[in-house]
Motif scaffolding. Sequence first.
Motif, mmCIF file in Angstrom:
data_model
loop_
_atom_site.group_PDB
_atom_site.id
_atom_site.type_symbol
_atom_site.label_atom_id
_atom_site.label_comp_id
_atom_site.label_asym_id
_atom_site.label_seq_id
_atom_site.Cartn_x
_atom_site.Cartn_y
_atom_site.Cartn_z
ATOM 1 N N GLY A 1 -97.861 -32.434 -34.066
ATOM 2 C CA GLY A 1 -98.025 -33.547 -34.989
ATOM 3 C C GLY A 1 -99.301 -34.328 -34.721
ATOM 4 N N ALA A 2 -99.946 -34.774 -35.786
ATOM 5 C CA ALA A 2 -101.206 -35.508 -35.668
ATOM 6 C C ALA A 2 -100.969 -37.010 -35.551
ATOM 7 C CB ALA A 2 -102.094 -35.227 -36.876
ATOM 8 N N ALA A 3 -101.907 -37.681 -34.891
ATOM 9 C CA ALA A 3 -101.862 -39.141 -34.756
ATOM 10 C C ALA A 3 -103.145 -39.756 -35.283
ATOM 11 C CB ALA A 3 -101.642 -39.534 -33.302
ATOM 12 N N PRO B 1 -101.331 -41.768 -40.286
ATOM 13 C CA PRO B 1 -99.987 -41.826 -39.722
ATOM 14 C C PRO B 1 -99.799 -42.897 -38.654
ATOM 15 C CG PRO B 1 -101.196 -40.050 -38.696
ATOM 16 C CD PRO B 1 -102.105 -40.632 -39.757
ATOM 17 N N ARG B 2 -100.865 -43.530 -38.237
ATOM 18 C CA ARG B 2 -100.763 -44.468 -37.112
ATOM 19 C C ARG B 2 -99.854 -45.665 -37.395
ATOM 20 N NH1 ARG B 2 -107.156 -44.653 -35.912
ATOM 21 N NH2 ARG B 2 -107.040 -44.862 -38.190
ATOM 22 N N ALA C 1 -96.574 -46.468 -35.122
ATOM 23 C CA ALA C 1 -96.444 -47.773 -34.453
ATOM 24 C C ALA C 1 -95.156 -48.483 -34.825
ATOM 25 C CB ALA C 1 -97.647 -48.644 -34.797
ATOM 26 N N ALA C 2 -94.560 -48.109 -35.958
ATOM 27 C CA ALA C 2 -93.304 -48.733 -36.397
ATOM 28 C C ALA C 2 -92.068 -48.056 -35.804
ATOM 29 C CB ALA C 2 -93.224 -48.717 -37.924
ATOM 30 N N ILE C 3 -92.255 -46.928 -35.123
ATOM 31 C CA ILE C 3 -91.116 -46.184 -34.570
ATOM 32 C C ILE C 3 -90.671 -46.811 -33.261
ATOM 33 C CG2 ILE C 3 -90.387 -43.979 -33.597
ATOM 34 C CD1 ILE C 3 -92.211 -42.584 -35.603
ATOM 35 N N LEU D 1 -98.739 -45.252 -29.300
ATOM 36 C CA LEU D 1 -98.421 -45.940 -30.548
ATOM 37 C C LEU D 1 -96.945 -46.290 -30.684
ATOM 38 C CD1 LEU D 1 -100.682 -43.836 -32.942
ATOM 39 C CD2 LEU D 1 -100.838 -46.317 -32.638
ATOM 40 N N VAL D 2 -96.067 -45.361 -30.355
ATOM 41 C CA VAL D 2 -94.638 -45.600 -30.564
ATOM 42 C C VAL D 2 -94.121 -46.581 -29.511
ATOM 43 C CG1 VAL D 2 -94.340 -43.311 -31.572
ATOM 44 C CG2 VAL D 2 -93.882 -43.645 -29.132
#
Length: 302
Positions: free
Chosen positions: A143-145, A214-215, A219-221, A247-248
């Motif tokens: 998966g990409a970030a 997707p960032r 960050a919302a996860i 981010l997560v």
Amino acid sequence: MRKQTVEIEAAGALLAGTLTRPDVDGRRPAALLVNGSGPIDRDSAMPGLALGLGPALAVALADEDCVVLRYDKRGVGSSQGDYLGAGFHDECRDAAAALAALRAHPAVDSERVFVVGHSTGAVVAANLVRAVRPPAGYVLLAGAAQPGDQVMAWQSERIAATLPRLLRPLGPVLVRRQARERDRIRRSTADRHDRMPRSRLTDRWLREYLAHDPRPDLAAIDRPVLAITGGKDVQVDPADVPRIGRLVTGQFDGELPTDLTHLLRRDCGPPGLWRYRGQLRRPIDDWVIRRVVAWARIRLAN
């Protein structure tokens, strides 16, 4: 183990899928599989590429008392709708509809539904944090970030650098040509123009994906996340695994297997797109499946 054909009511299309469940009664944890780009069916296959992730994951998770839903993309297999008329955002909405359908199934514990995404399917999986009821966990395989534009630029450079020795002088030409094609797509207003017949990615899909970042989703996860990208991936930067971890905010597990490729196979040879045909003769790497199963067992125990 039981298999059941299910229908998923998505906006403008009725999608078809397979629900694989343990041979026991009662509500069980569940997983939704989201495949990568292209006209991919529930078995993670399209013409010229039979990845096989869907069946392998379904059997392994069902053996561990987990329900699995995998589905044909719209206009693919038994699903209704127009594949070439669908964009990246449509795929995100279809995944949200599949997540809601899985939660509503009587065999599923709606509080323990997680999502497994591969390649751009992992980007779609992360976007499910925007769903009315987000997943309880996320497995992001290759998966990409980074924004889609940056992902495709990195991909061009990496593929060019890993061409066979005799073709390597053509690398800069390839990079420039693909950069021009991305510029054309960003300016395009067409929906169905198809410059990539093997992958069948339309201007609309590519335009939406190139612009997607997707960032903010990552960050919302705030739920558990497992991210796996191989060191020999030439389509997604392996450095995105630690980026996802930064981010997560949920519990994070990151893996960077040295010899794993984008096709989730081990390869002892040099990295390169040109080695895909040989890799597809082998099944999905067993470690990947076992790692996902072990993660689910621990993170979704309660």
